[in-house]
Design a protein around this motif. Sequence first.
Motif, mmCIF file in Angstrom:
data_model
loop_
_atom_site.group_PDB
_atom_site.id
_atom_site.type_symbol
_atom_site.label_atom_id
_atom_site.label_comp_id
_atom_site.label_asym_id
_atom_site.label_seq_id
_atom_site.Cartn_x
_atom_site.Cartn_y
_atom_site.Cartn_z
ATOM 1 N N LEU A 1 70.939 57.733 47.450
ATOM 2 C CA LEU A 1 72.355 57.639 47.083
ATOM 3 C C LEU A 1 72.728 56.196 46.760
ATOM 4 C CD1 LEU A 1 74.313 60.045 49.452
ATOM 5 C CD2 LEU A 1 73.154 60.504 47.318
ATOM 6 N N TRP A 2 72.248 55.267 47.567
ATOM 7 C CA TRP A 2 72.507 53.853 47.293
ATOM 8 C C TRP A 2 71.991 53.454 45.924
ATOM 9 C CZ3 TRP A 2 75.596 50.296 49.069
ATOM 10 C CH2 TRP A 2 76.083 50.402 50.364
ATOM 11 N N PHE A 3 70.762 53.924 45.641
ATOM 12 C CA PHE A 3 70.164 53.616 44.355
ATOM 13 C C PHE A 3 71.044 54.138 43.220
ATOM 14 C CE2 PHE A 3 67.607 55.116 40.762
ATOM 15 C CZ PHE A 3 67.050 53.921 40.349
ATOM 16 N N SER A 4 71.506 55.405 43.343
ATOM 17 C CA SER A 4 72.360 55.988 42.303
ATOM 18 C C SER A 4 73.622 55.161 42.107
ATOM 19 C CB SER A 4 72.773 57.409 42.660
ATOM 20 O OG SER A 4 71.704 58.128 43.129
ATOM 21 N N LEU A 5 74.160 54.721 43.233
ATOM 22 C CA LEU A 5 75.422 53.990 43.186
ATOM 23 C C LEU A 5 75.256 52.676 42.441
ATOM 24 C CD1 LEU A 5 78.265 54.392 44.262
ATOM 25 C CD2 LEU A 5 77.621 53.095 46.268
ATOM 26 N N PHE A 6 74.128 52.013 42.659
ATOM 27 C CA PHE A 6 73.993 50.684 42.071
ATOM 28 C C PHE A 6 73.143 50.662 40.805
ATOM 29 C CE2 PHE A 6 75.384 49.637 46.359
ATOM 30 C CZ PHE A 6 76.476 48.882 46.000
ATOM 31 N N PHE A 7 72.623 51.828 40.421
ATOM 32 C CA PHE A 7 71.832 51.899 39.209
ATOM 33 C C PHE A 7 72.638 51.399 38.004
ATOM 34 C CE2 PHE A 7 70.477 54.200 35.397
ATOM 35 C CZ PHE A 7 69.142 53.856 35.361
ATOM 36 N N GLY A 8 73.859 51.904 37.889
ATOM 37 C CA GLY A 8 74.703 51.526 36.765
ATOM 38 C C GLY A 8 74.936 50.025 36.693
ATOM 39 N N VAL A 9 75.246 49.436 37.855
ATOM 40 C CA VAL A 9 75.511 47.997 37.889
ATOM 41 C C VAL A 9 74.257 47.219 37.503
ATOM 42 C CG1 VAL A 9 76.308 46.099 39.310
ATOM 43 C CG2 VAL A 9 77.221 48.378 39.665
ATOM 44 N N ILE A 44 71.882 60.854 38.902
ATOM 45 C CA ILE A 44 72.441 59.573 39.323
ATOM 46 C C ILE A 44 73.947 59.679 39.533
ATOM 47 C CG2 ILE A 44 72.855 57.203 38.550
ATOM 48 C CD1 ILE A 44 70.039 57.226 37.435
ATOM 49 N N GLY A 94 74.473 61.537 42.769
ATOM 50 C CA GLY A 94 74.141 60.677 43.910
ATOM 51 C C GLY A 94 75.266 59.716 44.216
ATOM 52 N N ALA A 95 75.760 59.077 43.168
ATOM 53 C CA ALA A 95 76.862 58.135 43.360
ATOM 54 C C ALA A 95 78.092 58.856 43.896
ATOM 55 C CB ALA A 95 77.180 57.445 42.034
ATOM 56 N N TYR A 102 77.688 59.669 47.604
ATOM 57 C CA TYR A 102 77.893 58.507 48.464
ATOM 58 C C TYR A 102 79.375 58.184 48.577
ATOM 59 C CZ TYR A 102 77.490 54.159 50.852
ATOM 60 O OH TYR A 102 77.632 53.194 51.812
ATOM 61 N N VAL A 134 81.326 51.723 39.557
ATOM 62 C CA VAL A 134 80.630 52.770 38.816
ATOM 63 C C VAL A 134 81.302 52.987 37.464
ATOM 64 C CG1 VAL A 134 79.974 55.197 38.846
ATOM 65 C CG2 VAL A 134 79.847 53.876 40.936
ATOM 66 N N LEU A 165 80.791 51.071 33.775
ATOM 67 C CA LEU A 165 79.878 51.493 32.716
ATOM 68 C C LEU A 165 80.597 52.201 31.586
ATOM 69 C CD1 LEU A 165 76.893 52.930 34.729
ATOM 70 C CD2 LEU A 165 76.853 50.947 33.260
ATOM 71 N N VAL A 185 73.049 56.725 30.668
ATOM 72 C CA VAL A 185 73.720 55.672 31.436
ATOM 73 C C VAL A 185 75.209 55.675 31.108
ATOM 74 C CG1 VAL A 185 73.913 53.185 31.748
ATOM 75 C CG2 VAL A 185 71.673 54.251 31.624
ATOM 76 N N ILE A 227 77.158 58.456 32.972
ATOM 77 C CA ILE A 227 77.142 58.477 34.445
ATOM 78 C C ILE A 227 78.572 58.473 35.020
ATOM 79 C CG2 ILE A 227 76.579 57.115 36.517
ATOM 80 C CD1 ILE A 227 73.966 56.342 35.188
#
Lengths: 303, 315
Positions: free
Chosen positions: A36-44, B107, B110-111, B114, B131, B134, B177, B180
């Motif tokens: 979940l953390w990864f998903s959250l910061f993937f975009g950034v 993704i 997931g976000a 969380y 988030v 993007l 991306v 998302i």
Amino acid sequence: MSLASPAASPAAATASIVTGKNRDRDLKSVLFLSVLWFSLFFGVMVLIVLIVDTAVEGAPRFDAALVTEYQSRLRPEETGFRAGILGSAWLMVFTAALAVPLGIAAALYLEEFAGAKRWYNTLIEVSLQNLAAVPSVVYGMLAVGVMALLSFTNKGVVLGGAVALALLILPVIIITTREAVRAVPRDIRDGSLALGATVWQTTWRQTLPSAIPGIATGTILGLSRAIGEAAPLLLLGLGNVLFDPTGLTSPVTALPMQIYTLAGDPKEEFRTAAAAAIILLLVMILAMNAIAIFIRNKFQRSW
Amino acid sequence: MSTTIQAGPPNGAGLPGTPDLGRKLRLGEATIKASLFASALLSIAITIGIIASLIQPVIEFFSTHVSFSEFFAVTDPSGSSAKPAVIPLLTGTLVTTVIALLVAVPIGLGAAMYLSEYASKRARKWLKPTVELLAGVPSIVYGFFAVTFVTPVVLKGWLNLPVGFFNMLSAGLVLGVMIIPTVASLSEDAMSAVPLALRQGSLAMGANRMQTTLRVVFPAALSGIAAAVVLGISRAVGETMIVATAAGNGKNFSLNPFDAAQTLTGFIATTARGENPVGSAEYDMLFAVGLLLFLITLVINAISIVIVRRFRQEY
């Protein structure tokens, strides 16, 4: 921005239930949480890579010529985006002039005047919901139709671009204005009506002024979307111009249009210039968003 | 924050049990109301206008230039300048959209999980806009990124894939991306709307937060999540500049993501750049593809609106 939803802090609530030696420490849970953390910061992370990569590529061209010069085939190392920057500024002014009054009027009708269960009001709502998700190229085609209707034959003029962008952001402005108007407490309206004001007087003198910060935020966010939009302008035939716009019927180009043209050019110098212009565009959008957030935090009242 | 004050429309707005203030005809008031109503009607007028402005060139296209069977064909007829075959464009759109969903759905969800189930209220206030950042990046910027970074560095360099300069894979990844935030934001709304009692029940039965999130909250919010995904599909299908810069400039009937292929929107962008005189087959073809695109997104949007309306009534 919506305020707290009914279950505003399920996390807080569940956290308080799950206390002490909790059941969230096993391997699966920890793995899940890290996904979940990864998903959250993937975009950034992508955004950072994007900005760094583009900035590095455009670095040689962060100079004055980038904003003061026109596009030049003869001197690609000095090509500039003057026409695009001025063109985008002109387009934004006329887009706002078209979209903001219409958007606010429509939102006020829907929130303050529309009877609850009339079939035509439902129809307006549904078509609005649909329009918000119509592809932007389609708005370009509509604007081509509108320009033909107004019997303009010149391609790529300021008016055409502004019509396309205004149509594009109209649903955004209507939706955010409605949210802002809806957030004004009913007591204020009741007070005004009780003193003998009509519904319109109440709307104009009480509701609308209280909703202005929200409306301004929504408008700026809508414009920040319009300024980066190239697809509808492509259809209107906005091409490469080497002069500043002079009026509503003057041919014009826009910053994203110029970037699109140069990004596909085989000449390395043009792609470098495009990268530098992208950073410029991102800075402009970031500034607009910062202004919107500032207005929201500074002026928005919470009742 | 006070919760006692109720927001909403004024008493004059047709709510039951309010005094009838409209008995006296006020000319100014009526004029204003009519003009506001006209502005609101504009949204319907725009929808009709889109169809009207698309339909006329399309009728011309099918009556004078090509037949339906040439339009819904895999290959262009030889010797025709119009290049009417639309099936390769549809497969291009299909491939890029599927790749985009493979990125954006896991993704985005997931976000959303969380933000809805783990983040404190304070953290959420900061994380959600992060988030959504993007969504503010112009699509031409993403397109440039796909061509200058994703294809040469990620796909060719790191993964060593046999891709060309243009390929559907990099366009699809970057498209993913971009959508998302659409998926994440709406899914988060749906999950936050799940009543707290459901979570408490699950926790009381001995489930941990992961199990509660995956087996209780996720299924309960499924219709809202479905609507979010459907809206994401609509965005991906309609996005133009990314696929125009990164996916390819020629029709290619291929389902291989390593290939270059034009999509519906990519075709519109490339054709619009060329100087096609009004009334020519190429010009009318543009509108035929535009109408097809509009109808596809209309159906997708309708599905999403129906799902959302049904979902609203649940709790």
